[in-house]
Design a protein around this motif. Structure first.
Motif, PDB file in Angstrom:
ATOM      1  N   LYS A  78       0.901  -1.185  -0.089  1.00  0.00           N
ATOM      2  CA  LYS A  78       0.035  -0.116  -0.062  1.00  0.00           C
ATOM      3  C   LYS A  78       0.757   1.353  -0.113  1.00  0.00           C
ATOM      4  O   LYS A  78       1.876   1.350   0.636  1.00  0.00           O
ATOM      5  CB  LYS A  78      -1.000  -0.037   1.207  1.00  0.00           C
ATOM      6  CG  LYS A  78      -2.057  -0.784   1.229  1.00  0.00           C
ATOM      7  CD  LYS A  78      -2.887  -0.810   2.544  1.00  0.00           C
ATOM      8  CE  LYS A  78      -3.711  -2.025   2.634  1.00  0.00           C
ATOM      9  NZ  LYS A  78      -4.388  -2.100   3.922  1.00  0.00           N
ATOM     10  N   ILE A  79       0.440   2.483  -0.768  1.00  0.00           N
ATOM     11  CA  ILE A  79       1.198   3.488  -0.809  1.00  0.00           C
ATOM     12  C   ILE A  79       0.076   4.592  -0.727  1.00  0.00           C
ATOM     13  O   ILE A  79      -0.785   4.541  -1.333  1.00  0.00           O
ATOM     14  CB  ILE A  79       1.928   3.784  -2.236  1.00  0.00           C
ATOM     15  CG1 ILE A  79       2.933   2.657  -2.218  1.00  0.00           C
ATOM     16  CG2 ILE A  79       2.816   4.972  -2.052  1.00  0.00           C
ATOM     17  CD1 ILE A  79       3.743   2.578  -3.696  1.00  0.00           C
ATOM     18  N   ILE A  80       0.354   5.549   0.291  1.00  0.00           N
ATOM     19  CA  ILE A  80      -0.740   6.445   0.433  1.00  0.00           C
ATOM     20  C   ILE A  80       0.130   7.919   0.059  1.00  0.00           C
ATOM     21  O   ILE A  80       1.124   7.888  -0.165  1.00  0.00           O
ATOM     22  CB  ILE A  80      -1.138   6.677   1.848  1.00  0.00           C
ATOM     23  CG1 ILE A  80      -0.127   6.766   2.955  1.00  0.00           C
ATOM     24  CG2 ILE A  80      -1.869   5.183   2.361  1.00  0.00           C
ATOM     25  CD1 ILE A  80      -0.395   6.894   4.347  1.00  0.00           C
ATOM     26  N   GLY A  92       8.286   1.546  -3.095  1.00  0.00           N
ATOM     27  CA  GLY A  92       7.266   1.024  -2.506  1.00  0.00           C
ATOM     28  C   GLY A  92       6.643  -0.102  -3.235  1.00  0.00           C
ATOM     29  O   GLY A  92       6.093  -0.945  -2.769  1.00  0.00           O
TER      30      GLY A  92
END
Lengths: 99, 556
Positions: A78-80, A92
């Motif tokens: 997950k990359i926010i 990431g």
């Protein structure tokens, strides 16, 4: 995760957004750009608008918006954020090995 | 509130509250948590924050028909359901009925990479969806701090949490947010307490190896509330808060009289017994038959067909039954008929609050007419004097309100100079105070009983000696010696002296009678002599008179 094993697979990426906000639009634009550069021809991007499908937030444990989820290859990543830092996005997503 | 004015005076709106249904909490908060606003529950580990929040939701569903959402950041739905099943909360059933929704939010820092700007709109959407899906009126967020470990950007998080509180208020849901207690501040982040409308602090402290839990309302915007620290418990029935002084002194009173079970003792009271529903304290030094007196009372209640509950903190029920048989009190019959119930436990088994709750629950189940606690002084071993006093205050209040006659015994130290000051300081709380003590004389000990006070009726001021006989307790008649009341061997000596004196007096009396008789006889003898003498004198005179008459006739 070595790059060699993932090169044959099609990457499935999911971008969660909430309406057409600046952050969402920026994130999508950034994502497309990186994919074209590094994963050309072997990626799928699915954009999910939680305002339209709020029930989908639970499945991927989405809290932050925007969130990019790498479904395939495993493991899930997950990359926010609006994905403005290219270096961190590539690390990431394991496109570029961590230094 | 006044309707006297001709114009319609509408009272100022009071802050609407959402009742929690949690035992005692609504009393302290004067109605419940602020309706449609966020409430923070903070405390260190093991305080029962999650439990309290869950009970708020479940009671909301069961008692008030408010559906609720539980958003858990730490435990999964299955874990939560298993944890509260022991309290009788059937979460899966409530979920199936569409009244409750458990939502586990998983936050894992290792899975999350942060690049650029973001917000927590996903959480809002998710929560909003959960609320909409069942029409929830109550929401729990447990524990929001988990977010801080999941997201590195503190600035974003703080502003988002602020926004979340605002958003919850706008949605009009009554929210409970739990938080870990921080060092020197109520929460770790020092944020939630400022944006919440109500803050409840739970505290778990260990004093002398016994855990006591305390609850305090730190703030409550827009309303008054109890400000003290209140003990609370986590029982089989859930959360239970015990307000120390929740009761106003306005209980109804009875004019009926109950017997003490000892006829001589009854006679010492102006109304021949105790008032029904009053509280009686029996203090005394060791071995002064406090328990026997207490059991006499209990047995008397049972004899009259009333229910009595006996809390024994020193003896087990079989031991008590056996010992009381030796003084002619057979409790087996009453135990068998269910009129008497003996609850025996060591005081150190529980903390004070636990004892209080146990007593409350048993009384609520059993609905007895009388309660005996033997002795209250043992409770000192599990709490400080002030704690014991506050517990007993609550207990006595509780019993009075329910119209239950209560008899408590208390051991006092013989060396204590202030014998009439009980350690627990409960004397001012009780209506009747009887003291039993050793009357130590030369080579022996006797038991004496006196009434120190008895509200609302005249009572004897004498110290009465009593015996523990095969037929129970017998008060002896008062024997007055030259220096006051005498007891024991002194009593016997005095009785012998009295008897001797009476005998002597009687003998003297008889002697005097005989003397009188003798004198009377002497007197009577003398009278007879005098009469004989008089008769001879009379004869002589009569003879002389006749001679004179004869001589006169010769002379003519």
């Amino acid at each position: 995760m070595s790059i060699t094993t993932t090169e044959e697979e099609t990457w499935e990426l999911r971008l969660y957004v909430a309406g057409q906000t600046t952050k969402s639009i920026t994130a999508l634009a950034n994502l497309k750009k990186y994919c074209e550069e590094h994963l050309k021809g072997r990626y799928q991007i699915e954009v999910i608008d939680l305002l339209k499908h709020p029930q989908l937030a639970e499945g991927d444990q989405i809290l932050a918006i925007p969130t990019l989820v790498r479904k395939v290859p495993e493991p899930i990543r997950k990359i926010i954020g609006d994905l403005s830092n290219e270096e961190r996005v590539l690390v990431g997503l394991d496109i570029r090995p961590r230094s | 509130m006044s309707t006297a004015a001709p114009a319609v005076v509408t009272p100022l709106p009071r802050l609407p509250k959402a009742p929690t249904g949690i035992d005692g909490l609504d009393e302290i908060t004067e109605g419940g948590l602020p309706l449609g606003r966020p409430t923070l529950v903070c405390g260190s580990a093991g305080c029962g924050k999650t439990l309290m929040a869950m009970e708020f939701l479940v009671r909301g569903v069961q008692d008030f028909g408010d559906p609720g959402v539980f958003m858990a950041f730490e435990e999964t739905a299955d874990e939560l359901a298993a944890n509260v099943a022991s309290l009788g909360f059937d979460l899966p059933a409530l979920q199936a009925a569409g009244k409750l929704r458990l939502d586990h939010v998983h936050v894992d820092r290792s899975e999350i990479e942060e690049t650029g700007e973001y917000d927590l709109e996903g959480l809002f959407i998710r929560l909003g969806h959960a609320i909409d899906s069942i029409g929830a009126k109550r929401v729990v967020l447990d524990t929001i701090e988990a977010l801080f470990s999941g997201f590195p950007n503190q600035g974003v998080l703080r502003s988002e949490i602020r926004r979340l509180f605002r958003w919850l208020k706008d949605r009009g849901v009554t929210t409970v947010i739990t938080a870990e207690r921080g060092e020197g501040s109520l929460t770790r982040q020092g944020l939630e307490e400022y944006v919440s409308d109500c803050v409840i602090l739970l505290d778990n402290r260990v004093i002398d190896q016994i855990t006591t839990r305390r609850l305090r309302i730190v703030k409550y915007r827009g309303t008054t509330h109890g400000t003290n620290e209140y003990p609370y418990l986590i029982t089989e029935d859930g959360f239970s808060v015990l307000p120390v002084t929740s009761l106003k002194l306005e209980h109804t009173v009875s004019d009926n009289i109950v017997s003490s079970g000892v006829p001589g003792l009854d006679a010492m009271f102006g109304r021949k017994g105790f008032f029904e529903g009053s509280s009686i304290l029996l203090t005394g030094t060791a071995g002064t038959a406090k328990t026997t007196l207490a059991v006499s009372f209990a047995a008397e209640m049972c004899r009259q067909g009333k229910r009595c509950l006996y809390f024994a903190f020193e003896e087990s029920p079989p031991q008590l039954v056996r010992n009381m048989q030796s003084v002619g009190l057979d409790l087996r019959e009453y135990l068998a008929s269910g009129l008497l119930r003996i609850e025996a436990s060591r005081p150190t088994l529980n903390g004070l609050e636990q004892h209080l709750v146990t007593i409350h629950r048993i009384i609520a189940d059993d609905r007895p007419d009388a309660v005996v606690i033997d002795p209250i002084s043992n409770l000192i071993s599990v709490g400080s004097i002030s704690e014991v006093r506050s517990m007993l205050t609550r207990l006595i209040d509780f019993l009075k309100v329910n119209g239950i006659t209560a008899l408590m015994t208390s051991l006092i130290s013989g060396r204590n100079a202030q014998q009439e000051m009980t350690e627990e300081g409960v004397s001012s709380l009780v209506d009747t105070w009887i003291t039993v003590r050793d009357l130590e004389g030369i080579g022996e000990r006797n038991r004496g009983l006196s009434i120190l006070k008895s509200r609302g009726m005249a009572h004897s001021n004498q110290v009465r000696e009593f015996l523990v006989t095969n037929e129970g307790i017998r008060l002896l008649d008062v024997v007055l010696g030259p220096t006051g009341i005498v007891t024991g061997a002194g009593r016997r000596a005095q009785q012998l002296r009295d008897e001797l004196e009476a005998l002597t007096q009687q003998q003297e009396h008889e002697r005097q009678d005989r003397e009188l008789e003798r004198r009377r006889r002497v007197l009577e003898g003398t009278i007879a002599n005098l009469r004989t003498e008089f008769e001879s004198v009379e004869d002589e005179l009569r003879r002389i008179d006749l001679e004179t008459q004869a001589r006169q006739r010769l002379g003519e």
